[in-house]
Write a protein that holds these residues in place. Structure first.
Motif, short mmCIF file in Angstrom:
data_model
loop_
_atom_site.label_atom_id
_atom_site.label_comp_id
_atom_site.label_asym_id
_atom_site.label_seq_id
_atom_site.Cartn_x
_atom_site.Cartn_y
_atom_site.Cartn_z
N ARG A 106 -8.38 -11.69 5.09
CA ARG A 106 -7.51 -9.95 5.60
C ARG A 106 -7.15 -10.36 6.65
NH1 ARG A 106 -10.63 -4.96 3.38
NH2 ARG A 106 -12.20 -4.70 4.67
N SER A 123 -9.82 -9.56 -2.74
CA SER A 123 -8.80 -8.74 -3.34
C SER A 123 -7.90 -7.87 -2.01
CB SER A 123 -9.63 -7.70 -3.55
OG SER A 123 -10.51 -7.96 -4.31
N ALA A 124 -6.53 -7.22 -3.00
CA ALA A 124 -5.54 -6.92 -2.40
C ALA A 124 -5.80 -5.71 -1.64
CB ALA A 124 -4.37 -6.88 -2.76
N ILE A 125 -6.91 -5.01 -1.01
CA ILE A 125 -7.73 -4.16 -0.38
C ILE A 125 -6.80 -4.46 1.33
CG2 ILE A 125 -9.11 -2.94 0.38
CD1 ILE A 125 -10.82 -4.21 -2.09
N LYS A 126 -6.45 -3.34 1.61
CA LYS A 126 -5.94 -2.96 3.47
C LYS A 126 -7.07 -3.19 3.99
CE LYS A 126 -2.62 -0.45 4.77
NZ LYS A 126 -2.09 0.70 5.79
N VAL A 141 -2.04 -5.37 7.05
CA VAL A 141 -1.12 -5.39 5.94
C VAL A 141 -2.12 -5.39 4.79
CG1 VAL A 141 0.96 -6.49 6.75
CG2 VAL A 141 -0.39 -8.04 5.68
N THR A 142 -1.38 -5.05 3.38
CA THR A 142 -2.11 -5.23 2.36
C THR A 142 -2.73 -6.65 1.59
OG1 THR A 142 -1.20 -2.99 1.23
CG2 THR A 142 -2.46 -4.84 -0.08
N ARG A 144 -2.97 -10.45 -0.23
CA ARG A 144 -3.05 -11.12 -1.60
C ARG A 144 -4.44 -11.64 -2.04
NH1 ARG A 144 -2.20 -15.48 -3.54
NH2 ARG A 144 -1.49 -17.10 -1.99
N SER A 191 -14.90 -5.03 0.01
CA SER A 191 -13.71 -6.71 0.20
C SER A 191 -13.40 -6.76 -1.23
CB SER A 191 -13.58 -6.89 1.03
OG SER A 191 -15.10 -7.10 1.69
#
Ligand code: PHB
Length: 360
Positions: A106, A123-126, A141-142, A144, A191
């Protein structure tokens, strides 16, 4: 007490290291935009070949693995050709060099991704903070969340990168599972909130790392494979609800592999608790059955004491190797060190890269 110090050689699997001083992996952002090492990078690594072992700067395993401008890759033939010149120069100067295999997860930005796509993560964690793009910092960004079906492709990219690294003449590879990048994002529960077999329990969170090591060991001697962890590192907005329990189990799992070494950075020990309930990463040393490399802020005296007390077998030095290409000779001669210039750590050309003076 065994009489071991920084200048004692070490047989590391098939590689005989001339001393116990490792050049830590150091991002310098001086590759070509295509991620190809070139003549300036060859000179930088050649200058530092008196390290017992050089760990390359973090090197991207695929186009999706990229998270910073001008970082090198090892996924295509041009990059392999570029690295061949680096490894040949290091070998000609009597050194050894491993390639640090990197997927940032990420810690990227659509500007750095193929087709402007979203970065991927467990996971979608920004993460809090900014990505470093060619146009300067931009908020993260968040990401994918990776589909479970996609993980085989990630594992295959690590395997391809390891195969390429050997073809490029590297003496081994370090699987980068530290500092908030993809494999570390899977390990820590701040995360990783997956509900499938790659999330939840520690064994599930460690699954991707273990599968990567297995895949890499199909193309390398396992004694040419090291792993880096950062249990208490808060950098890149990382945390875990119980780092001591998490990493104790990760090390038990890693003990099943006859790795070249385990590399644990103590980065984060100066901000105790920022990444979760604090413990000293050195506690993990007693659990590890093989060669142990430590890192972060070691002086010559502290390093020698760690080697003599059995707290470590190898010590990685970062900033001192940036500023002192001949760091081993300086330590041997008790010579003064060049001061580092942090303004030239990331990006630029010769200045602050290949122009630090050798001892006279
Ligand atoms: C960075 O580029 O800031 C960086 C890269 C790899 C690390 C840590 C930091 O492990």
């Amino acid at each position: 007490m065994p009489d071991i110090d920084l200048f004692s050689p070490l047989q590391l699997g098939p590689n005989l290291l001339q001393n116990r001083m490792v050049m830590a992996p150091l991002t310098r952002n001086r590759s070509t935009p295509e991620g190809v090492p070139h003549a300036l990078n060859v000179e930088y690594y050649r200058q530092r070949a008196s390290a017992g072992l050089i760990l390359s700067e973090a090197t991207c395993i695929s186009p999706e693995a990229v998270g910073y401008p001008l970082t090198p890759g090892i996924w295509n033939p041009d990059q392999v050709i570029g690295w061949k010149a680096v490894t040949a120069a290091v070998h000609a100067a009597g050194g050894k060099i491993f390639c640090q295999l990197w997927h940032v997860g990420r810690i990227s930005h659509p500007d750095l991704q193929p087709n402007g796509q979203l970065p991927v993560a467990p996971s979608a964690i920004k993460p809090a903070g900014d990505a470093i793009t060619l146009q300067g910092p931009k908020p993260f960004v968040t990401p994918r969340a990776l589909e479970i079906e996609e993980l085989q492709g990630i594992i295959a990219a690590y395997q391809n990168a390891a195969k390429n690294a050997l073809e490029a003449g590297f003496d081994g590879v370090e699987v980068h599972a530290a500092n908030g990048y993809l494999l570390d994002e899977f390990l820590r529960d701040g995360s990783n909130q997956r509900q499938d077999s790659y999330g939840g329990s520690i064994d599930n969170r460690a699954r991707l790392l273990l599968e990567v090591i297995t895949a890499v060991s199909e193309v390398c001697d396992i004694q040419q494979v090291g792993v880096r962890l950062s249990p208490v590192q808060p950098f890149n907005d990382m945390r875990d609800s119980d780092p001591k329990t998490t990493f104790t189990r990760v090390i038990e799992l890693l003990n099943a592999f006859d790795l070249a070494y385990l590399h644990i950075t103590e980065m984060g020990s100066d901000a105790p608790g920022a990444a979760g309930p604090f413990f000293s990463p050195l506690e993990l040393r007693a659990l590890w059955k093989g060669i142990y490399m430590t890192n972060a802020g070691y002086s010559k005296a502290k390093a020698n004491s760690a080697l003599q007390n059995g707290e470590a077998d190898l010590v990685a030095f970062g900033v001192p190797f940036i500023a002192n290409p001949d760091l081993p000779a300086r330590y041997r001669n008790n010579a003064p060190l060049n001061p580092p210039d942090p303004s030239t750590f990331y990006g630029g050309a010769e200045k602050g890269y290949t122009d630090y003076p050798f001892m006279s």
